[in-house]
Structures are given as structure tokens and as C-alpha cells.
Design an enzyme around this catalytic site. Structure first.
Site, PDB file in Angstrom:
ATOM      1  N   CYS A 133       4.137  -0.637  -0.379  1.00  0.00           N
ATOM      2  CA  CYS A 133       3.066  -0.892  -0.322  1.00  0.00           C
ATOM      3  C   CYS A 133       1.607   0.229  -1.112  1.00  0.00           C
ATOM      4  O   CYS A 133       1.978   1.101  -0.852  1.00  0.00           O
ATOM      5  CB  CYS A 133       2.083  -1.353   0.711  1.00  0.00           C
ATOM      6  SG  CYS A 133       2.996  -2.247   1.908  1.00  0.00           S
ATOM      7  N   ASP A 173     -10.870   5.110   9.194  1.00  0.00           N
ATOM      8  CA  ASP A 173      -9.914   6.843   9.386  1.00  0.00           C
ATOM      9  C   ASP A 173     -10.479   7.698   8.774  1.00  0.00           C
ATOM     10  O   ASP A 173      -9.981   7.750   7.980  1.00  0.00           O
ATOM     11  CB  ASP A 173      -8.716   6.155   9.422  1.00  0.00           C
ATOM     12  CG  ASP A 173      -7.526   6.150  10.333  1.00  0.00           C
ATOM     13  OD1 ASP A 173      -8.451   7.426  11.135  1.00  0.00           O
ATOM     14  OD2 ASP A 173      -6.590   6.141  10.760  1.00  0.00           O
ATOM     15  N   CYS A 186      -0.219   2.579   0.635  1.00  0.00           N
ATOM     16  CA  CYS A 186       0.201   2.622   1.989  1.00  0.00           C
ATOM     17  C   CYS A 186      -0.621   4.371   2.599  1.00  0.00           C
ATOM     18  O   CYS A 186      -0.194   5.423   1.472  1.00  0.00           O
ATOM     19  CB  CYS A 186       1.656   3.338   1.487  1.00  0.00           C
ATOM     20  SG  CYS A 186       2.399   3.409   3.726  1.00  0.00           S
ATOM     21  N   ARG A 229       1.055   6.761   4.515  1.00  0.00           N
ATOM     22  CA  ARG A 229       2.220   7.491   5.103  1.00  0.00           C
ATOM     23  C   ARG A 229       3.283   7.695   3.499  1.00  0.00           C
ATOM     24  O   ARG A 229       4.734   8.220   4.168  1.00  0.00           O
ATOM     25  CB  ARG A 229       3.052   6.626   5.798  1.00  0.00           C
ATOM     26  CG  ARG A 229       2.208   6.655   7.535  1.00  0.00           C
ATOM     27  CD  ARG A 229       2.765   7.248   8.962  1.00  0.00           C
ATOM     28  NE  ARG A 229       1.883   7.086   9.739  1.00  0.00           N
ATOM     29  CZ  ARG A 229       1.351   5.834  10.725  1.00  0.00           C
ATOM     30  NH1 ARG A 229       2.963   5.101  10.657  1.00  0.00           N
ATOM     31  NH2 ARG A 229       0.813   6.399  10.873  1.00  0.00           N
ATOM     32  N   LYS A 244     -10.509   7.458  13.937  1.00  0.00           N
ATOM     33  CA  LYS A 244     -10.859   6.253  13.395  1.00  0.00           C
ATOM     34  C   LYS A 244     -12.574   5.398  13.371  1.00  0.00           C
ATOM     35  O   LYS A 244     -12.921   5.847  15.240  1.00  0.00           O
ATOM     36  CB  LYS A 244     -10.594   4.603  14.139  1.00  0.00           C
ATOM     37  CG  LYS A 244      -8.993   4.913  13.765  1.00  0.00           C
ATOM     38  CD  LYS A 244      -8.038   3.312  14.022  1.00  0.00           C
ATOM     39  CE  LYS A 244      -6.376   3.359  13.499  1.00  0.00           C
ATOM     40  NZ  LYS A 244      -6.417   4.153  15.354  1.00  0.00           N
ATOM     41  N   CYS A 301      10.915   0.821   5.121  1.00  0.00           N
ATOM     42  CA  CYS A 301       9.671  -0.092   4.380  1.00  0.00           C
ATOM     43  C   CYS A 301      10.419  -1.561   3.549  1.00  0.00           C
ATOM     44  O   CYS A 301      11.206  -1.672   2.243  1.00  0.00           O
ATOM     45  CB  CYS A 301       8.693  -0.130   3.236  1.00  0.00           C
ATOM     46  SG  CYS A 301       7.831   0.993   4.696  1.00  0.00           S
ATOM     47  N   ASP A 322      -7.900   4.826   2.763  1.00  0.00           N
ATOM     48  CA  ASP A 322      -7.369   6.415   2.783  1.00  0.00           C
ATOM     49  C   ASP A 322      -8.652   6.949   1.729  1.00  0.00           C
ATOM     50  O   ASP A 322      -8.113   6.216   0.360  1.00  0.00           O
ATOM     51  CB  ASP A 322      -6.264   6.469   3.525  1.00  0.00           C
ATOM     52  CG  ASP A 322      -6.634   5.791   5.139  1.00  0.00           C
ATOM     53  OD1 ASP A 322      -7.255   6.308   5.531  1.00  0.00           O
ATOM     54  OD2 ASP A 322      -5.330   5.689   5.415  1.00  0.00           O
ATOM     55  N   TYR A 343      -4.805  11.302  19.162  1.00  0.00           N
ATOM     56  CA  TYR A 343      -5.546  11.024  20.789  1.00  0.00           C
ATOM     57  C   TYR A 343      -5.425  11.206  22.116  1.00  0.00           C
ATOM     58  O   TYR A 343      -4.220  11.473  21.965  1.00  0.00           O
ATOM     59  CB  TYR A 343      -5.961   9.544  20.895  1.00  0.00           C
ATOM     60  CG  TYR A 343      -6.444   9.052  19.598  1.00  0.00           C
ATOM     61  CD1 TYR A 343      -7.974   8.707  18.996  1.00  0.00           C
ATOM     62  CD2 TYR A 343      -5.986   8.270  17.980  1.00  0.00           C
ATOM     63  CE1 TYR A 343      -8.397   8.042  17.538  1.00  0.00           C
ATOM     64  CE2 TYR A 343      -5.639   7.690  16.965  1.00  0.00           C
ATOM     65  CZ  TYR A 343      -7.649   7.562  17.199  1.00  0.00           C
ATOM     66  OH  TYR A 343      -8.256   6.649  15.706  1.00  0.00           O
TER      67      TYR A 343
HETATM   68  S1  SF4 Z   1       1.573   0.034   4.568  1.00  0.00           S
HETATM   69 FE1  SF4 Z   1       3.038   1.895   4.266  1.00  0.00          FE
HETATM   70  S2  SF4 Z   1       4.175   2.316   6.108  1.00  0.00           S
HETATM   71 FE2  SF4 Z   1       3.161  -0.439   5.772  1.00  0.00          FE
HETATM   72  S3  SF4 Z   1       4.532  -1.316   5.663  1.00  0.00           S
HETATM   73 FE3  SF4 Z   1       3.637  -0.740   3.199  1.00  0.00          FE
HETATM   74  S4  SF4 Z   1       4.743   1.292   3.051  1.00  0.00           S
HETATM   75 FE4  SF4 Z   1       5.614   0.269   4.398  1.00  0.00          FE
END
Ligand code: SF4
Length: 374
Positions: free
Chosen positions: A125, A326, A128, A130, A333, A121, A289, A109
Site C-alpha cells: 500500500c 496517530d 503504508c 511501516r 492515538k 504483504c 500519517d 502503551y
Molecule cells: S498497510 Fe503496510 S503493512 Fe498493511 S497491508 Fe499495506 S503494505 Fe502491508
């Protein structure tokens, strides 16, 4: 799957704080899981290309290991479905790489940028966005990288709002975090700093009084977190959220809508209601995503609309998160939601109430400027 546990380095001589101890005890090997769970992931424990798993004992303790559809386990345990391909899906669904002017900085942006400061982290997750940025530990910025990013932000005075993210930036030591935030604060054009963290969810002991003191020095600073299920709200996370709110640090929650976790409208209502009561503003509800290997966790667009529709009329507007997509390709978004406009007619619009009733809203009887001139 990685063979050895990624250990948080605790400096020699430093007193290990409870959160650092907890992080050092994070489980990253199947054999360290309770037997039933180890068996569950054993068949693909060594699968190449799978996002390595990692979970704090605290977060795992919120799960019911006997429940194969447990909402906590769905978020932290690898699933064989992650190995399934779906043609057409990209490894960087919101094109952060393409929008990265230099390592560790993403700009999608004109007035905002994301600084990928955090290197790790507490929990990996499964959803995630990323995870392409590093297998397991997301590559955070080193000192030289941080200075390059600071120089870029200084040269681009139109960027007034910086999201500090990663990885989880709150897993950095207080001093390291304070240094990065002070460098950001040295840029006059940066007005607002936002910190994206899942620590209040996965490692709430990290929200220490000293961390709060550190964050307060660099305001205006917002904390963005990600609670996805009511069970993640515990006595410890309540303490963490209470500390942030009482220090005047606004906290907003960005949930990800996940099949079997929070796609039940009543579960989402309970989550939003409870967060709101803890002075956390439910802010966004993201459609997951389009990551390859996440089909089992994604919900359909219509299911997302149904959740959003359920919240309207049941919760105060301040407690209702905006449903957003997104956009693939990194185009930003966009808000989406149920349509309450039934039809437009001359001089009025017909709207639908959450109860289903139709109501007319009359436009004002005034001449538009163009009509006056004519
Ligand atoms: S979503 Fe991804 S960047 Fe966020 S806490 Fe979980 S693993 Fe880490």
C-alpha cells in the site's frame, strides 16, 4: 524498484492453495503490468528509495486502468509525487523504532504491544506506515526473535493485549501462524490477541476454512482489517468476511483517509454502511500519517472533519468510525471530530445537533460532594 518478482516460497511437495498461487503471481515488475499502467510508472520505475510496488492480480482487477485517479490504483501504484521531499517530516512518523524494546516488538502503551510477525504483504500500500521497516518485504520475526518477544511479554505482565501485525501475519502458513499464536497464548497475562491484516481486501482467498479453524483456537481474538473504498467489497471479500464473522471472530475496520480514495463523504458513508451490513464494525478512520512523499494522498484536517461530520446522523453510531490522529512522535492515538458543544453556561451546556439546530442540555440539580461539605 526491484528487478525480479518477489515470489512466495511454496514448500516442495506442498499443494499450492489458490491463495498461495495468487500470491506467487503478485506483480512486482512494471513490465508485468497492463501496458497503460506500465507506461504510467515507467519514468520512475528504477527510482532509488521508493517503496517497491507489489500488487495481487485480484486487487489490480478491481481498478479501472483508464482512470488516472482510480482509487484502487492510487493505493497500489507508485506515483512520482512520492519522490518529493517535505522538510520536517520523519521517516518513522509514529516513532515505532524509538518505541521498540527489541526487534519485532513495538510498545507505545502500557498495556498493549505490537508483535511484527508478518514478513510480507500481498499489496504494498502506497500509504503504508511501516514501509521504513524494510524495502519491500517487511522484516518479520524469525523463530529466535519470536522467543525473545515472548520472553519480554512474559516478563511484562501488565501487557494484556497484543496486536499481531507486520507485514501481514495472515500471509504466513497456517502452521507457522498457529505456532506463534500458541506461544502468545502460553502467556497467562495476555488476554486478548488482535490480528491486523489486509488479506480480506487484497487477497480474500486467504481466508480459508482452515485458517478460520486456526484463528478460532486462540480466542479471544479480534481481526482488524483495512477497507478504504467501497469497490474493495466484492463477492470474494464478502465470503472472507462472512467466514470470520460466522466463526465468532469479531472484525473491525480501520480505514485510512486518503485524498481521491475516500475523502468524499458519500464514498465513506457507502463504505461504512456496506461494511456494517457485513458484520464488520467501522472502528477507526485514520488521518494519514505524516510520511515524506505522501503529500499527494493526505487530506487536510478540515477535510477529515467534514467526512466525520457527514457520517453523524446518517449512520448508526455503531457504523461510524472514530476519526483519529496517530500523534507524531509515537505519543499514541487521539480522537478528533467536529465539536458539538456550542457553549457552556451555568447549569447547562448548549449543543449542536447534526442538523445544525441548537439544543440545551441541563445539568442535574444536585449538590456536588465538595459543596455539601462546605
Ligand atoms: S498497510 Fe503496510 S503493512 Fe498493511 S497491508 Fe499495506 S503494505 Fe502491508
Amino acid at each position: 524498484m526491484q528487478k525480479s518478482a518477489p515470489r512466495q516460497r511454496i514448500q516442495k511437495g506442498a499443494i499450492a492453495t489458490p491463495w498461495a498461487q495468487e500470491l506467487a503471481q503478485a506483480i512486482a515488475r512494471p513490465e508485468d503490468l497492463p501496458e497503460a499502467l506500465a507506461e504510467r510508472i515507467a519514468p520512475f520505475a528504477n527510482a532509488q528509495g521508493l517503496f517497491p510496488f507489489k500488487v495481487t492480480p485480484y486487487y489490480l482487477s478491481l481498478a479501472d486502468p483508464r482512470d488516472p485517479r482510480d482509487p484502487i490504483l492510487l493505493q497500489c501504484l507508485p506515483d512520482a509525487a512520492e519522490l518529493k521531499e517535505r522538510p520536517g517530516l520523519e521517516l518513522d512518523p509514529i516513532a515505532e523504532r524509538r518505541h521498540s524494546p527489541l526487534p519485532g516488538l513495538v510498545r507505545r502503551y502500557p498495556d498493549r504491544a505490537a508483535l511484527l510477525l508478518g514478513r510480507a504483504c500481498a499489496v504494498h500500500c502506497r500509504h503504508c506506515t511501516r514501509r521504513h521497516m524494510g524495502q519491500g518485504n517487511i522484516r518479520g520475526l524469525d523463530a529466535a526473535g519470536l522467543e525473545d518477544a515472548i520472553a519480554f511479554l512474559r516478563d511484562h505482565a501488565e501487557i494484556s493485549d497484543v496486536l499481531v501485525t507486520g507485514g501481514d501475519p495472515l500471509l504466513l502458513d497456517d502452521e507457522v501462524l498457529a505456532h506463534a499464536l500458541s506461544r502468545l497464548r502460553s502467556i497467562q497475562s495476555v488476554r486478548v490477541i488482535r490480528v491486523g491484516t489486509r488479506a480480506p481486501v487484497t487477497l480474500p482467498t486467504r481466508i480459508t476454512p482452515n485458517l478460520i479453524k486456526t484463528l478460532r483456537r486462540f480466542g479471544p481474538l479480534y481481526v482488524l482489517t483495512q477497507f478504504n473504498h467501497p469497490r474493495e467489497i466484492t463477492s470474494l471479500s464478502k465470503i472472507a468476511l462472512g467466514r470470520l464473522a460466522s466463526a465468532g471472530l469479531p472484525v473491525a475496520n480501520q480505514s485510512v483517509l486518503l485524498r481521491g480514495v475516500n475523502d468524499d463523504p458519500e464514498v465513506m458513508e457507502e463504505l461504512c454502511r456496506n461494511l456494517f451490513g457485513l458484520r464488520v464494525r467501522p472502528y477507526y478512520l485514520f488521518l494519514c500519517d505524516q510520511w515524506p512523499g505522501l503529500e499527494h494522498l493526505r487530506t487536510s484536517f478540515d477535510a477529515a472533519l467534514a467526512v466525520s461530520e457527514h457520517l453523524r446522523g446518517r449512520l448508526s453510531g455503531l457504523a461510524i468510525p472514530q476519526l483519529v490522529v496517530d500523534l507524531p512522535g509515537g505519543l499514541g492515538k487521539v480522537p478528533v471530530g467536529p465539536d458539538y458543544v456550542v457553549r457552556r453556561e451555568p447549569g447547562k451546556v448548549v449543543l449542536r445537533a447534526p442538523s445544525g439546530e441548537r439544543v440545551e442540555y441541563l445539568n442535574p440539580i444536585v449538590q456536588e460532594p465538595a459543596e455539601k461539605e462546605a
